[in-house]
Write an enzyme that holds these catalytic residues in place. Structure first.
Site, short mmCIF file in Angstrom:
data_model
loop_
_atom_site.label_atom_id
_atom_site.label_comp_id
_atom_site.label_asym_id
_atom_site.label_seq_id
_atom_site.Cartn_x
_atom_site.Cartn_y
_atom_site.Cartn_z
N ARG A 1 7.12 1.66 38.63
CA ARG A 1 7.38 2.84 39.66
C ARG A 1 8.05 2.03 40.95
NH1 ARG A 1 2.49 7.01 39.33
NH2 ARG A 1 3.54 8.50 37.74
N ARG B 1 -4.88 15.85 37.06
CA ARG B 1 -4.86 16.51 38.36
C ARG B 1 -4.00 17.55 38.69
NH1 ARG B 1 -3.37 12.13 42.88
NH2 ARG B 1 -1.75 11.41 41.21
N GLY C 1 -1.15 11.12 26.30
CA GLY C 1 -1.28 10.77 24.84
C GLY C 1 -0.16 10.92 23.94
N ASN D 1 -8.01 9.22 34.24
CA ASN D 1 -8.43 8.84 35.85
C ASN D 1 -9.65 9.46 36.12
OD1 ASN D 1 -6.09 7.53 36.91
ND2 ASN D 1 -4.92 9.25 36.69
N ASP E 1 -8.02 15.01 19.21
CA ASP E 1 -8.31 15.91 20.34
C ASP E 1 -9.44 16.90 20.04
OD1 ASP E 1 -6.22 16.32 23.11
OD2 ASP E 1 -7.35 18.07 22.55
N GLY F 1 -2.73 15.13 24.80
CA GLY F 1 -2.10 15.99 25.65
C GLY F 1 -0.76 15.41 26.18
N HIS G 1 -6.04 2.13 40.99
CA HIS G 1 -4.73 2.86 40.68
C HIS G 1 -4.91 4.49 41.46
CE1 HIS G 1 -1.83 4.86 38.34
NE2 HIS G 1 -2.49 5.65 37.73
N1 APR Z 1 -12.21 14.79 23.37
C1 APR Z 1 -10.80 14.54 22.90
N2 APR Z 1 -9.94 15.14 23.86
C2 APR Z 1 -10.34 15.78 24.90
C3 APR Z 1 -11.45 15.93 25.20
C4 APR Z 1 -12.57 15.24 24.57
N3 APR Z 1 -13.89 15.26 24.89
N4 APR Z 1 -11.60 16.60 26.60
C5 APR Z 1 -10.08 16.77 26.81
N5 APR Z 1 -9.37 16.44 25.80
C6 APR Z 1 -7.94 16.49 25.70
C7 APR Z 1 -7.50 17.85 26.01
O1 APR Z 1 -7.44 18.89 25.06
C8 APR Z 1 -5.90 17.59 26.30
O2 APR Z 1 -5.23 17.69 25.13
O3 APR Z 1 -7.34 15.69 26.60
C9 APR Z 1 -5.80 16.02 26.55
C10 APR Z 1 -5.65 15.80 28.14
O4 APR Z 1 -4.29 16.09 27.99
P1 APR Z 1 -3.60 16.81 29.37
O5 APR Z 1 -4.29 17.87 29.90
O6 APR Z 1 -1.87 16.99 29.04
O7 APR Z 1 -3.59 15.76 30.49
P2 APR Z 1 -2.65 14.44 30.69
O8 APR Z 1 -1.57 14.54 31.79
O9 APR Z 1 -2.27 13.71 29.24
O10 APR Z 1 -3.47 13.37 31.31
C11 APR Z 1 -4.74 12.70 30.75
O11 APR Z 1 -4.80 10.78 32.27
O12 APR Z 1 -3.67 10.96 34.72
C12 APR Z 1 -4.89 11.27 33.62
O13 APR Z 1 -6.50 12.51 34.91
C13 APR Z 1 -5.52 12.52 34.10
O14 APR Z 1 -7.38 12.41 32.68
C14 APR Z 1 -6.13 12.87 32.45
C15 APR Z 1 -5.51 11.98 31.63
#
Ligand code: APR
Length: 307
Positions: free
Chosen positions: A151, A82, A13, A120, A32, A10, A175
């Protein structure tokens, strides 16, 4: 070539992958659950390689963890982000389940890796990954303080009108809302920030740092990702190249600071062995009290998780 896998392709990542690719230190695997997403982002990134002059490979995989085999570092960012008005702690149970299943898959392929956590609520998810993995605590570390300190540094630089590159800040604790910016150990080219800014301004910057994640969520509706991605890349490089960098990160405490059996942000030495040392530094009364408060909060949350 070293290998770093990133679970969750996401926002965070993918940003971590790009910043790390530009450092040119390890081949990168993105994993993913969404069809096509990791492969598509990987392909987009390697097409930047001729322009940005990096030589490492970036490849993507959906649901299949076999490419993770042999990874030196595995970064876990998978989870729900979040939403506005939501605290990191609201995410606790959902993300704990995701972290459990992802950690089990990672361990089956890369039993010798170092786990670098980002999901998180960070300190709790790092504890969860440590428990589920069965790894020694030095091989499970959480990214928190590098971002929070970045930050803090940025806001100090902005207030002084100086280069952010000259500011070194220290943010400890969890955090989240209870994080502990430590002005005592924040310097500008070696000059204590307390000699450069009045206490009221430092207090204001500390509060803006605590609210730093929420400020971005409120502006754009999702969590920030560039600075978090850059922080992960810095930490992954420190491990892969055994740089032994001293930085704040979430590590398992076993009596340091009078705290035991929880992950929380403290200064560590990060190298090929993961958390190679935890530094127990002197803290003034105010920071010490804040750190204890932060620890008490996370202890309570660990109970919610069943620990
Ligand atoms: N296995 C692999 N990937 C997964 C799984 C899983 N079981 N569940 C969710 N994902 C993937 C989602 O498909 C998505 O592409 O995790 C990714 C998360 O990316 P975003 O939704 O863009 O979130 P992001 O802003 O990258 O935040 C990631 O960081 O701040 C924390 O709480 C936030 O847990 C979140 C993480």
């Amino acid at each position: 070539m070293a290998k770093v896998s990133i679970i969750g392709a996401g926002n965070v990542g993918a940003s971590a992958a790009l910043f790390l690719a530009q450092r040119d230190v390890a081949d990168i695997i993105l994993v993913d659950i969404v069809d096509g997403l990791p492969a598509g982002k990987a392909l987009d990134m390697v097409q930047a390689a001729p322009v940005q002059s990096f030589s490492v490979s970036v490849t993507g995989s959906t649901k299949d963890y076999s490419p993770v085999a042999g990874s030196d570092v595995v970064i876990i960012t998978s989870g729900l982000p979040r939403k506005p008005g939501m605290t990191r702690e609201d995410l606790l149970k959902t993300n704990a389940g995701i972290v459990k299943s992802v950690t089990e898959s990672v361990v089956s392929q890369a039993p010798d890796c170092i786990l670098l956590m980002l999901t998180n609520p960070l300190d709790l998810m790092t504890y969860q990954a440590w428990k589920v993995s069965g790894f020694p605590a030095n091989r499970v570390v959480g990214q928190s303080g590098v971002l929070d300190s970045a930050r803090f540094s940025y806001f100090v630089a902005e207030a002084l009108g100086v280069s952010p590159a000259d500011v070194t800040a220290m943010v400890l604790g969890g955090h989240g809302d209870t994080m502990v910016p430590v002005p005592q150990y924040t310097t500008v080219s070696g000059i204590p920030v307390t000699q450069l800014l009045p206490k009221e301004k430092i207090d204001e910057i500390s509060q803006r740092t605590r609210d730093g994640g929420a400020e971005i969520v409120n502006l754009m509706g999702v969590s920030g990702y560039y600075a978090a991605g850059a922080s992960l890349a810095k930490m992954a490089e420190a491990i892969v190249r055994d740089q032994k960098r001293i930085l704040p990160a979430s590590a398992l405490l076993t009596g340091q600071y009078g705290l035991d059996d929880l992950y929380i942000g403290v200064p560590i030495k990060l190298g090929a062995g993961g958390v190679e040392e935890i530094y127990e530094i002197e803290l003034d009364e105010e920071s010490r009290t804040e750190l204890n408060k932060s620890a008490a909060f996370y202890k309570e949350q660990l109970q919610v998780l069943g620990y």
